[in-house]
Scaffold this motif. Structure first.
Motif, PDB file in Angstrom:
ATOM      1  N   HIS A   1      -7.124  -5.711  -8.075  1.00 62.69           N
ATOM      2  CA  HIS A   1      -6.768  -4.730  -9.091  1.00 62.69           C
ATOM      3  C   HIS A   1      -5.422  -5.186  -9.659  1.00 62.69           C
ATOM      4  O   HIS A   1      -4.605  -5.756  -8.934  1.00 62.69           O
ATOM      5  CB  HIS A   1      -6.604  -3.333  -8.484  1.00 62.69           C
ATOM      6  CG  HIS A   1      -7.728  -2.936  -7.575  1.00 62.69           C
ATOM      7  ND1 HIS A   1      -9.031  -2.795  -8.013  1.00 62.69           N
ATOM      8  CD2 HIS A   1      -7.735  -2.657  -6.250  1.00 62.69           C
ATOM      9  CE1 HIS A   1      -9.783  -2.436  -6.988  1.00 62.69           C
ATOM     10  NE2 HIS A   1      -9.023  -2.358  -5.900  1.00 62.69           N
TER      11      HIS A   1
ATOM     12  N   SER B   1      -9.138  -1.870 -12.491  1.00 56.96           N
ATOM     13  CA  SER B   1      -9.825  -2.232 -11.260  1.00 56.96           C
ATOM     14  C   SER B   1     -10.366  -3.661 -11.344  1.00 56.96           C
ATOM     15  O   SER B   1     -10.379  -4.278 -12.412  1.00 56.96           O
ATOM     16  CB  SER B   1     -10.972  -1.261 -10.989  1.00 56.96           C
ATOM     17  OG  SER B   1     -11.944  -1.352 -12.026  1.00 56.96           O
ATOM     18  N   ARG B   2     -10.822  -4.166 -10.209  1.00 53.54           N
ATOM     19  CA  ARG B   2     -11.335  -5.536 -10.160  1.00 53.54           C
ATOM     20  C   ARG B   2     -12.438  -5.773 -11.185  1.00 53.54           C
ATOM     21  O   ARG B   2     -12.464  -6.818 -11.847  1.00 53.54           O
ATOM     22  CB  ARG B   2     -11.857  -5.843  -8.766  1.00 53.54           C
ATOM     23  CG  ARG B   2     -10.807  -6.098  -7.721  1.00 53.54           C
ATOM     24  CD  ARG B   2     -11.434  -6.571  -6.442  1.00 53.54           C
ATOM     25  NE  ARG B   2     -12.213  -5.522  -5.818  1.00 53.54           N
ATOM     26  CZ  ARG B   2     -11.834  -4.873  -4.723  1.00 53.54           C
ATOM     27  NH1 ARG B   2     -10.681  -5.193  -4.142  1.00 53.54           N
ATOM     28  NH2 ARG B   2     -12.596  -3.951  -4.200  1.00 53.54           N
TER      29      ARG B   2
ATOM     30  N   ALA C   1      -6.524   4.313  -6.290  1.00 58.28           N
ATOM     31  CA  ALA C   1      -5.863   4.046  -7.566  1.00 58.28           C
ATOM     32  C   ALA C   1      -4.348   4.125  -7.448  1.00 58.28           C
ATOM     33  O   ALA C   1      -3.691   4.878  -8.138  1.00 58.28           O
ATOM     34  CB  ALA C   1      -6.356   5.021  -8.618  1.00 58.28           C
TER      35      ALA C   1
END
Length: 124
Positions: free
Chosen positions: A33, A52-53, A104
């Motif tokens: 991330h 995110s990834r 997150a």
């Protein structure tokens, strides 16, 4: 270990746009991330955007929501920050960093691979 390098900063006028790039070396950025952070003089470092990834999940700070867009091109090992409608309040050093932490997180202490940063200066 991933290492990141930022580019694309500059001096612009209010209302202008800039696109920042965050290029990775030493590892495949798609495994991480990535967050964009900024630090203005006399202020703490803050996360302005996080991706995110996969690129599906994104976070934006309230101050930039609707003006900034974070994106990534994993095959280029690069994450971008498109900044529109810039104002003097956006003046800061912008840095990117990576994390594998689940959830997150926007806490800078959970990120690593920091680059030197790129200066963004917006004149009124």
């Amino acid at each position: 270990q991933v290492q990141l390098a930022e580019s694309g900063g500059g001096v612009v006028q209010a209302g202008d746009s800039l696109r920042l790039s965050c290029a990775a070396s030493g590892a495949y950025l798609g495994n991480y991330h990535v967050g964009w952070f900024r630090q203005a003089p006399g202020k703490e470092r803050e996360c302005v955007a996080r991706i995110s990834r996969s690129g599906v999940a994104q976070y934006y700070a309230d101050a930039v929501k609707g003006r900034f867009t974070i994106s990534r091109h994993n095959t280029k090992n690069t994450v971008y920050l498109q900044m529109n409608s810039l104002g003097p309040e956006d003046t800061a050093v912008y840095s990117c960093a990576a994390t594998t932490m689940v959830g997150a997180s926007t806490d800078p202490t959970t990120f690593y691979g920091w680059g030197q940063g790129t200066q963004v200066t917006v004149s009124a």
